[in-house]
Design an enzyme around this catalytic site. Structure first.
Site, PDB file in Angstrom:
ATOM      1  N   HIS A  17       0.837  -1.200   0.000  1.00 38.27           N
ATOM      2  CA  HIS A  17       0.000   0.000   0.000  1.00 38.27           C
ATOM      3  C   HIS A  17       0.876   1.256   0.000  1.00 38.27           C
ATOM      4  O   HIS A  17       0.605   2.204  -0.739  1.00 38.27           O
ATOM      5  CB  HIS A  17      -0.901   0.041   1.245  1.00 38.27           C
ATOM      6  CG  HIS A  17      -1.947  -1.013   1.286  1.00 38.27           C
ATOM      7  ND1 HIS A  17      -2.135  -1.818   2.388  1.00 38.27           N
ATOM      8  CD2 HIS A  17      -2.866  -1.404   0.377  1.00 38.27           C
ATOM      9  CE1 HIS A  17      -3.137  -2.640   2.154  1.00 38.27           C
ATOM     10  NE2 HIS A  17      -3.594  -2.425   0.935  1.00 38.27           N
ATOM     11  N   LYS A  41     -16.422  -7.470   5.165  1.00 33.40           N
ATOM     12  CA  LYS A  41     -15.094  -8.070   5.288  1.00 33.40           C
ATOM     13  C   LYS A  41     -14.727  -8.412   6.726  1.00 33.40           C
ATOM     14  O   LYS A  41     -13.797  -9.160   6.965  1.00 33.40           O
ATOM     15  CB  LYS A  41     -14.015  -7.148   4.692  1.00 33.40           C
ATOM     16  CG  LYS A  41     -13.984  -7.148   3.181  1.00 33.40           C
ATOM     17  CD  LYS A  41     -12.743  -6.436   2.687  1.00 33.40           C
ATOM     18  CE  LYS A  41     -12.613  -6.553   1.180  1.00 33.40           C
ATOM     19  NZ  LYS A  41     -11.374  -5.925   0.712  1.00 33.40           N
ATOM     20  N   ARG A  95      -2.106  -6.376  -8.208  1.00 34.44           N
ATOM     21  CA  ARG A  95      -1.025  -7.320  -7.940  1.00 34.44           C
ATOM     22  C   ARG A  95      -0.987  -8.426  -8.988  1.00 34.44           C
ATOM     23  O   ARG A  95       0.060  -8.916  -9.336  1.00 34.44           O
ATOM     24  CB  ARG A  95      -1.210  -7.956  -6.559  1.00 34.44           C
ATOM     25  CG  ARG A  95      -1.020  -7.020  -5.411  1.00 34.44           C
ATOM     26  CD  ARG A  95      -1.287  -7.722  -4.125  1.00 34.44           C
ATOM     27  NE  ARG A  95      -2.598  -8.371  -4.217  1.00 34.44           N
ATOM     28  CZ  ARG A  95      -3.434  -8.566  -3.233  1.00 34.44           C
ATOM     29  NH1 ARG A  95      -3.104  -8.200  -2.040  1.00 34.44           N
ATOM     30  NH2 ARG A  95      -4.592  -9.133  -3.414  1.00 34.44           N
ATOM     31  N   SER A 133      -3.017  -8.153   2.691  1.00 39.84           N
ATOM     32  CA  SER A 133      -3.333  -7.946   4.105  1.00 39.84           C
ATOM     33  C   SER A 133      -3.827  -9.229   4.756  1.00 39.84           C
ATOM     34  O   SER A 133      -3.453  -9.553   5.888  1.00 39.84           O
ATOM     35  CB  SER A 133      -4.382  -6.847   4.265  1.00 39.84           C
ATOM     36  OG  SER A 133      -3.863  -5.602   3.876  1.00 39.84           O
TER      37      SER A 133
END
Length: 164
Positions: A17, A41, A95, A133
């Site tokens: 990030h 989430k 990514r 993460s």
């Protein structure tokens, strides 16, 4: 003044990030980091904790690059958040190909709602492409070394969460 919005849950903020924060600063005069309140989430960190982590880790970036960085929590649609903060560009980090497929659909929907706001994709630097993460949290929970993946203060916060 060009304002960009980089949204995410940042649960927690990673070195990947931070790489996107730095690189996004070269594209805009003001970078708004939108910290999403995504109840689906089930984040490990509270909104307040995530905002504080982002603020503390990006303060040096703003100073070094001479760009204004603002941290802004949001719970509405991404395109509405972009409008609220005056962003003309949404910045997204990618990514892998799987990220692109999801993001491609999102761009189409956002443009249908407001075609004045562009989306720019920044590919993660090769050094950070594997960092997610979710994986960082799993490694920490199982007492692995996360020092390469997150800033020291974030590693400390993660370890404290899992020590409880």
């Amino acid at each position: 003044m060009r304002t960009g919005l980089y949204p995410g849950t940042f649960d927690p903020v990673t070195e990947g990030h931070l790489d996107i924060f730095r690189r996004a600063c070269s594209l805009v005069d003001r970078l708004v980091i939108g910290v999403a309140i995504n109840r689906d989430k089930g984040p490990l960190f509270t909104l307040e904790e995530r905002v504080a982590m982002v603020e503390s880790t990006c303060g040096g970036i703003a100073k070094d690059l001479g760009v204004e960085i603002v941290v802004h929590p949001f719970e509405n649609l991404l395109i509405q958040c972009a409008q609220d903060v005056g962003a003309t560009v949404i910045i997204r980090g990618l990514r892998a190909v799987a990220d692109f497929e999801y993001e491609y659909q999102m761009v189409g929907m956002n443009r249908a709602m407001n075609d004045d706001i562009e989306t720019v994709f920044l590919m993660a630097d090769a050094e950070y492409q594997s960092i997610a993460s979710k994986l960082v949290k799993e490694i920490c929970r199982l007492d692995g070394d996360i020092s390469k993946f997150v800033p020291a203060e974030v590693a400390t916060a993660l370890k404290a969460k899992y020590a409880k």
